[in-house]
Design a protein around this motif. Sequence first.
Motif, short mmCIF file in Angstrom:
data_model
loop_
_atom_site.label_atom_id
_atom_site.label_comp_id
_atom_site.label_asym_id
_atom_site.label_seq_id
_atom_site.Cartn_x
_atom_site.Cartn_y
_atom_site.Cartn_z
N LYS A 186 0.83 -1.20 0.00
CA LYS A 186 0.00 0.00 0.00
C LYS A 186 0.86 1.25 0.00
O LYS A 186 2.06 1.19 0.23
N THR A 187 0.21 2.38 -0.27
CA THR A 187 0.90 3.66 -0.13
C THR A 187 0.44 4.27 1.19
O THR A 187 -0.66 3.99 1.66
N THR A 188 1.32 5.09 1.80
CA THR A 188 0.91 5.81 3.01
C THR A 188 0.40 7.19 2.66
O THR A 188 -0.42 7.76 3.36
N THR A 189 0.95 7.72 1.57
CA THR A 189 0.52 9.04 1.11
C THR A 189 0.28 8.93 -0.40
O THR A 189 1.04 8.26 -1.09
N GLY A 190 -0.78 9.59 -0.90
CA GLY A 190 -1.05 9.56 -2.33
C GLY A 190 -1.46 8.18 -2.79
O GLY A 190 -1.81 7.32 -1.98
N SER A 191 -1.37 7.95 -4.09
CA SER A 191 -1.69 6.61 -4.57
C SER A 191 -0.80 6.27 -5.75
O SER A 191 -0.14 7.13 -6.33
N TYR A 192 -0.74 4.94 -6.06
CA TYR A 192 0.11 4.47 -7.14
C TYR A 192 -0.38 5.02 -8.48
O TYR A 192 -1.55 5.41 -8.60
N PHE A 193 0.48 5.06 -9.47
CA PHE A 193 0.05 5.62 -10.76
C PHE A 193 -0.98 4.69 -11.42
O PHE A 193 -1.00 3.48 -11.16
N SER A 194 -1.80 5.30 -12.28
CA SER A 194 -2.90 4.55 -12.88
C SER A 194 -2.51 4.06 -14.27
O SER A 194 -1.43 4.40 -14.79
N GLN A 195 -3.40 3.28 -14.88
CA GLN A 195 -3.19 2.81 -16.26
C GLN A 195 -3.06 4.01 -17.20
O GLN A 195 -2.22 4.02 -18.10
N LEU A 196 -3.85 5.04 -16.88
CA LEU A 196 -3.82 6.24 -17.72
C LEU A 196 -2.45 6.92 -17.64
O LEU A 196 -1.85 7.27 -18.65
N ASP A 197 -1.96 7.10 -16.40
CA ASP A 197 -0.62 7.67 -16.22
C ASP A 197 0.38 6.89 -17.05
O ASP A 197 1.27 7.45 -17.70
N SER A 198 0.24 5.57 -17.01
CA SER A 198 1.17 4.71 -17.72
C SER A 198 1.04 4.89 -19.23
O SER A 198 2.04 5.07 -19.93
N ASP A 199 -0.21 4.87 -19.70
CA ASP A 199 -0.43 5.00 -21.15
C ASP A 199 0.10 6.34 -21.64
O ASP A 199 0.64 6.43 -22.75
N GLU A 200 -0.04 7.38 -20.81
CA GLU A 200 0.38 8.73 -21.23
C GLU A 200 1.85 9.00 -20.95
O GLU A 200 2.34 10.10 -21.15
N ARG A 201 2.52 7.97 -20.47
CA ARG A 201 3.95 8.11 -20.14
C ARG A 201 4.22 9.32 -19.25
O ARG A 201 5.11 10.13 -19.51
N GLN A 202 3.37 9.46 -18.22
CA GLN A 202 3.51 10.59 -17.30
C GLN A 202 4.81 10.49 -16.51
O GLN A 202 5.26 9.41 -16.16
N ARG A 203 5.40 11.70 -16.26
CA ARG A 203 6.62 11.70 -15.45
C ARG A 203 6.24 11.82 -13.98
O ARG A 203 6.33 12.88 -13.38
N VAL A 204 5.74 10.70 -13.45
CA VAL A 204 5.33 10.66 -12.05
C VAL A 204 6.18 9.62 -11.34
O VAL A 204 6.68 8.67 -11.95
N VAL A 205 6.35 9.82 -10.04
CA VAL A 205 7.20 8.90 -9.27
C VAL A 205 6.62 8.71 -7.87
O VAL A 205 6.01 9.62 -7.32
N LEU A 206 6.79 7.46 -7.33
CA LEU A 206 6.46 7.21 -5.92
C LEU A 206 7.77 6.92 -5.20
O LEU A 206 8.71 6.37 -5.79
N PRO A 238 6.40 4.62 -13.79
CA PRO A 238 5.78 3.80 -14.83
C PRO A 238 6.84 3.23 -15.76
O PRO A 238 7.78 3.92 -16.15
N LEU A 239 6.68 1.97 -16.12
CA LEU A 239 7.61 1.28 -17.02
C LEU A 239 7.69 2.00 -18.37
O LEU A 239 8.77 2.18 -18.94
N THR A 240 6.53 2.44 -18.83
CA THR A 240 6.47 3.11 -20.14
C THR A 240 7.31 4.38 -20.12
O THR A 240 8.16 4.58 -20.99
N THR A 241 7.10 5.24 -19.11
CA THR A 241 7.85 6.48 -18.99
C THR A 241 9.34 6.19 -18.92
O THR A 241 10.16 6.81 -19.60
N ALA A 242 9.67 5.24 -18.07
CA ALA A 242 11.07 4.94 -17.82
C ALA A 242 11.77 4.46 -19.10
O ALA A 242 12.85 4.94 -19.43
N GLN A 243 11.13 3.53 -19.80
CA GLN A 243 11.83 2.95 -20.94
C GLN A 243 11.78 3.85 -22.18
O GLN A 243 12.65 3.76 -23.03
N ASP A 244 10.77 4.73 -22.27
CA ASP A 244 10.74 5.63 -23.42
C ASP A 244 11.57 6.88 -23.18
O ASP A 244 12.14 7.44 -24.10
N ARG A 245 11.65 7.35 -21.93
CA ARG A 245 12.26 8.65 -21.69
C ARG A 245 13.55 8.60 -20.88
O ARG A 245 14.40 9.47 -21.00
#
Lengths: 414, 264
Positions: free
Chosen positions: A138-158, A210-217
Motif C-alpha cells: 500500500k501507499t501511506t501518502t497519495g496513490s500508485y500511478f494509474s493505467q492512464l498515467d502509464s499509457d500517457e507516459r507521465q513523469r510521475v514517481v512514488l 511507470p515502465l512506459t515512462t522509464a523505458q521511453d524517456r
Amino acid sequence: MKVIEAMRIALRALAANKLRSILTMLGIIIGVGAVIALMSIGRGVEKYVTDQFAGLGSNLLFIAPGQISEGPPTLRANPVKSLTLADMNAVGDRSLAPHVSAVAADFQTRATVERNGKSVSVQASATTPSYPLVRSWKTTTGSYFSQLDSDERQRVVLLGADTYKDLFPNGDYPVDQTVQVNGMNFRVIGVMEGKGGGPGGNLDKSIFLPLTTAQDRLFKQKNPNGEYKISVIYASIDDADNIPLAQEEISQLMRERRGVQYLDQDDFSIISQNDLIAVFGDILGALTIFLGAIAAISLLVGGIGIMNIMLVSVTERTREIGLRKAVGAKRADVLIQFLIEAMALAAVGGIIGVTLGWGLARLVSTLFGEFQAVVGADAVITSLVVATAVGLFFGIFPAYRASRLNPIDALRYE
Amino acid sequence: MASRNNGETPVVSLRDIKKIYQMGDVEVRALRGVDIDIFAGEVVAIMGPSGSGKSTLMNIVGCLDVPSEGAYELDGQDVSRLKDDQLAAIRNHKIGFVFQSFNLLPRTTALANVELPLIYGGIGGRQRRQRAEDALRLVGLGDRLDHKPNELSGGQQQRVAIARALVNDPSMILADEPTGNLDTKTSVEIMELFQRLNEERGITIVFVTHNPETAEYCHRVVRVRDGLVESDERQTATAGIYAHGALHGAVNGHAPIAVKEKGV
Ligand SMILES: Nc1ncnc2c1ncn2[C@@H]1O[C@H](COP(=O)(O)OP(=O)(O)OP(=O)(O)O)[C@@H](O)[C@H]1O
Ligand SMILES: [Mg+2]
C-alpha cells in the motif's frame, strides 16, 4: 547413595582449586558459549528472513530471465534473452495460464534522485500499474500511478519510505513536489509503506515509476524489436495449493514463446517463495555444519584439557587415593569419584558456556534490533549433555589410572 | 604359651609367609617364611633393622598386599588369595591403619577425615557423624571436630588418624612407626593413648618401631631380620610397666626395666 558421596567429594575437590578448575573449563566454556550464541543468532536470523519472505506473499511467483543457478545476468558469457511486456501479458492471460490471477512487470536499475540539491542513489523500479496489487503493497501518502498515467507516459514517481525520509527530512507533504530522477523532473504522487529490508535489498530505499515512462524517456532499455526490457514478472496465483500447477503452466507457455527446444533447459526461472526459503535453508544448513565443526573442535580441545588436568590431579593426589584405598575404597569407588569430577568440570563449564552464549546472543540482538536471537531449550540441553559426555569420555583414562593405583605405592608416594 | 590364650582362635595367623619381589632379573626375598600368631587383646611390637621386611610384613597383615607364598588367616578367614576389592572390604571392616606421616586429607575437617572409612563401609547420615564424633572424643579431640589438619599439632593429627583407625570397630590396629614424626613428649602421649585403648577396649594393636622405649609399652616384641623372625619375646606384664611411673621414666630418658621372658 555412593554416587551422592562421590559427587560431594568431587565438588569439594573442584572448589579447592577454583582457578585451575575455571581454566580447565575454558575450552568447554568457549565451545559451548560460541555454539549457543551462534545458534541462537542463526535461528533469530532465520526467523527474521522467513518472515521477510512470508511478507512477499505466499502465492507469488517470480519469473526472471536465465537460470538463477548461473548467477546474475550481467556475469554471464551469453547474453540472456530478456523478458518483455508481451511475456507478461501472455502469463496474465487466463486462457493460457488459468491459475494466474494477476501479473505485474518490474524493470530494476540504479538511479539518482535529487531534490533541493540533496541527492541519493536508489533502486528504481519501473513497473506496470498492477505492481502494488500483485505485491500487496500500500501507499501511506497519495496513490500508485494509474493505467492512464502509464499509457500517457507521465513523469510521475512514488518514493520508498526511506527515500522519502532522505529527500524530505523535514517531513514536508511530498505529493506534487518535484524531484529529479537522473536529472529529469518528475512529479511525486505518493510514498510507499515501509517494508524493511528483504531479499533483494532494502525496498524502502527505492523509487517507483511507470515502465512506459522509464523505458521511453529515462533508461531506454529496449530489446532489438523495440520491446521494453523487464527484469522480473510477478504472477499472483489464485491459490497457494496451485503453485506447482501454475509453475508448470507458465513454464510451458514461456518455453513456447521463447522458442526453447524440446530437451533444452529453460532460459528463464520461475521462483516461488518456498524456493527462496529452500535456498536460504541450504545456506543455514551449511552454517549449521560449520557450527557443528566449531563445537566439535572446541569440545575436543576442552576434553583434552580436562584429561590433562585430571591426570595431573590423579598424580598430585596419589597419597589421597592410597589412603582412600587403605581405609576401604574399592576400585569402582575411586573410578566413580574421578569420573564424576571430570564430568562436573565439563558440566559446570557447559552451564557457564550456555549462560555466556545466551548473554552474547541477547547482546547481539539488542545491538542490531532487527531480529530477536532465539535460545532454544533443545540447544541448551544438547550442549549440556554433550559437554558432560565429553567430560565422561576424557575422564575415563585418568579415573581408570587412579582406580588401578596400588595402595602401598600410593601411600609411599612423595 | 598355649595356656595364656586358652586355645582360642588367633586374630592373625601367618604360616610360612614369603614375599618375593621381582626386580628385573633380581629376586628380592623380602620375607622368607614367617610364622606368627597374634591373639585378641595383644599389643605387639615388630622391630628389626632397616630393610629387614617389617613394612612388608605389616602390609600383608594389613591386607594391603598378598603374600607370594604361605597362608594367612584373619579372624579364621583365609585372606591370602583374595582379589583387590575383597581386600578393600576386609581392610574397611577389620583393620585400622595409623601411619608415620598421619596421611590425613588436607583441607578436610577432623570429623570428615574420621568419617572416611564409614563412607566406604556404606554407613550414612546421622549414624556416621555420631560414630566419628565418638571416636574423636575417645582420643580426646571432642573440641576439635571442625579443625583442619593444618590447624592441628602433629600429636593432634595423629590422634585424628587414630580415631579414623578406630571408627569402624576393627579387629586390630596396625601402626607403622606411629611416633616416627613426633617429639618424645608427644610420642609418650600417643603411646599412652594406644595403651588406654588396649586396656579399656581390648583393641589388638601391632606396631612397627625402631624405638626400644615404644616397645616397652607392648606385651610382646617380634624381632625380624632378613625376612625371618629372629625372636618373639613376651614381656611379663607387671603393673609397673603400664603405670605412670614408667611413662615419666620414658620421658626422662630412663626406660623402665621390663621383666622379659623368652618367647617360644
Ligand atoms: N615394592 C618393592 N619392590 C621391590 N623390593 C621391595 C619392595 N618393597 C620392599 N622391597 C624390599 O624388601 C625389603 C624389605 O623392605 P621393607 O620396606 O619391608 O623394610 P623395613 O623393614 O620396613 O625397613 P625400614 O625399617 O627402613 O622401613 C627391602 O630390601 C626392600 O628393598
Ligand atoms: Mg618400613
